[in-house]
Design a protein around this motif. Sequence first.
Motif, short mmCIF file in Angstrom:
data_model
loop_
_atom_site.label_atom_id
_atom_site.label_comp_id
_atom_site.label_asym_id
_atom_site.label_seq_id
_atom_site.Cartn_x
_atom_site.Cartn_y
_atom_site.Cartn_z
N LEU A 89 42.65 -15.01 -43.73
CA LEU A 89 41.58 -14.07 -43.04
C LEU A 89 42.84 -13.07 -42.33
N TRP A 90 43.97 -13.73 -41.81
CA TRP A 90 44.99 -12.86 -40.96
C TRP A 90 45.45 -11.62 -41.61
N ILE A 91 45.36 -11.51 -42.89
CA ILE A 91 45.81 -10.44 -43.80
C ILE A 91 44.70 -9.58 -44.58
N GLU A 92 43.56 -10.43 -44.65
CA GLU A 92 42.28 -9.83 -45.47
C GLU A 92 41.57 -8.82 -44.68
N VAL A 93 41.70 -9.14 -43.32
CA VAL A 93 40.54 -8.28 -42.72
C VAL A 93 41.10 -6.87 -42.61
N GLN A 94 39.91 -5.84 -42.19
CA GLN A 94 40.28 -4.51 -42.26
C GLN A 94 40.17 -4.05 -41.12
N SER A 95 40.98 -3.92 -40.25
CA SER A 95 40.85 -3.44 -38.81
C SER A 95 42.29 -3.11 -38.33
N MET A 96 42.53 -2.54 -37.13
CA MET A 96 43.55 -1.95 -36.61
C MET A 96 44.75 -3.14 -36.69
N LEU A 97 44.40 -4.28 -36.77
CA LEU A 97 45.58 -5.40 -36.65
C LEU A 97 46.22 -5.29 -38.19
N THR A 98 45.39 -5.06 -39.15
CA THR A 98 46.12 -4.76 -40.74
C THR A 98 46.50 -3.52 -40.97
N ALA A 99 45.97 -2.31 -40.32
CA ALA A 99 46.16 -1.07 -40.61
C ALA A 99 47.50 -0.39 -40.53
N TYR A 100 47.71 0.47 -41.34
CA TYR A 100 49.13 0.99 -41.40
C TYR A 100 48.75 2.60 -41.44
N GLY A 101 49.67 3.19 -40.52
CA GLY A 101 49.84 4.77 -40.70
C GLY A 101 48.53 5.37 -39.93
N ALA A 102 47.91 6.41 -40.65
CA ALA A 102 46.74 6.98 -40.25
C ALA A 102 45.56 6.26 -39.97
N ASP A 103 45.28 5.27 -40.84
CA ASP A 103 44.30 4.46 -40.61
C ASP A 103 44.35 3.63 -39.33
N HIS A 104 45.54 3.15 -39.02
CA HIS A 104 45.88 2.44 -37.72
C HIS A 104 45.51 3.31 -36.58
N ARG A 105 45.97 4.70 -36.67
CA ARG A 105 45.74 5.64 -35.57
C ARG A 105 44.40 5.71 -35.33
N ARG A 106 43.60 5.97 -36.58
CA ARG A 106 42.01 6.08 -36.42
C ARG A 106 41.39 5.14 -35.73
N LEU A 107 41.83 3.75 -36.24
CA LEU A 107 40.75 2.58 -35.66
C LEU A 107 41.21 2.53 -34.29
N ARG A 108 42.52 2.55 -34.02
CA ARG A 108 42.87 2.34 -32.58
C ARG A 108 42.45 3.38 -31.67
N ARG A 109 42.25 4.58 -31.95
CA ARG A 109 41.50 5.53 -31.14
C ARG A 109 40.21 5.29 -30.69
#
Length: 409
Positions: free
Chosen positions: A79-99
């Motif tokens: 689950l720690w690597i499978e979830v799709q949230s800012m916990l596992t996001a990279y680059g632009a996706d991480h910035r979008r979710l964190r915002r």
Amino acid sequence: MSQPLPFVIDPAGAGRHAEYRALRARGPATPVDVLGLRAWAVSDPALLKTLLTSPDVSKNGRAHYPDFQRTIRTWPLALWIEVQSMLTAYGADHRRLRRMVAPAFSARRITELKPTVEAMVAGLMDDLAAVPAGQVVDLRERLAYPLPISVIGHLMGVPEDQRGDFRQIVDNVFDSTLTPEQAQANTLLLFEHIDQLIATKRAHPGDDMTSLLIAARDEESDGTGFTGVELRDTMILMISAGYETTVNVIDQAVFAMLTSPDQLRLVRDGRVPWEEVVEETLRAEPAIKYLPLRFAVTDLKLPDGQVIAAGEPILAAYGAANRHPDWHGPDADTFDVTRSMKDHLAFGYGVHFCLGAPLARLEVAEALRQLFARFPGISLAAPAADLRPIPTLISNGHQELPVCLRTEG
């Protein structure tokens, strides 16, 4: 260069301090076995900071871990690597979710929450004061757990009759002694409860973060909002990280004070504020010992000549790094509230730095302040060496924290 055999990280979390020393003795980064998965544990704080801020290191296993699909089918911590949230996001996706999540933890929001947190702590103190004299109390059960659960429940709008359901499920997310089958069953149960909460708040929205996240999902149509899976997994992150970690910091801070009378005296005499106790606890006993996982985007040559090959997993060894003598001197293993420099990685580092850090600090400091003011004669009710760690390589706390409460010093 030949690599040493992987060091096996203890799934049950026993002997953490000896484990930290063993990792550091093997160099800044070393191969480890994490429940059968081979990774690189990084215990050197300078190297860890470099990797945590490098674009050549990603948290997105789907994109950067060749063995991702097999791992999520067989690894207990999938689950720690499978979830799709800012916990596992990279680059632009991480910035979008964190915002979209950041407003929940703005300075204004935390200031507004302060009276609520103070009142919650006061209520728990009243409950403790009602305990018959001489009766042993488990402070993990009666303070460390209920305060963060109440706070995150308030913030996220979790109905009170659903909060108890989340506790055991979230505890199991951090339990690294579960079998893959037990972990998978727990994940399905977690999804079910999160979906129920989303349905409840969609039908009856309120002034809470869950309702705001749902609105962001339902109203954004330009591709910048949450997907359905991202909404669910962001909820998982906020509820689990929002309480499990704070539980352990309260636990460890109280334990440190009850086993360090000279340190406690400094606080009671007004020479050290409770906020400094919180920071030294975060340094010496961070709530997260190891955080799975990051992945090398390209080959990473380390200072000692070793190479983390592209696609290989990286385990951030926060507990070992926080106690590194190169960072905090030869007394790095000593709990010292007067330490002039208490820098740590307890909340991570770089773009993934924990958004909830100010709230966690507020909760822990207020819990300590009221507990030791209300019960100046408080003491441990068992030998410190007899307290058992919770069974996980991730979290850092005790299974119980038995105390005797006394209102006289």
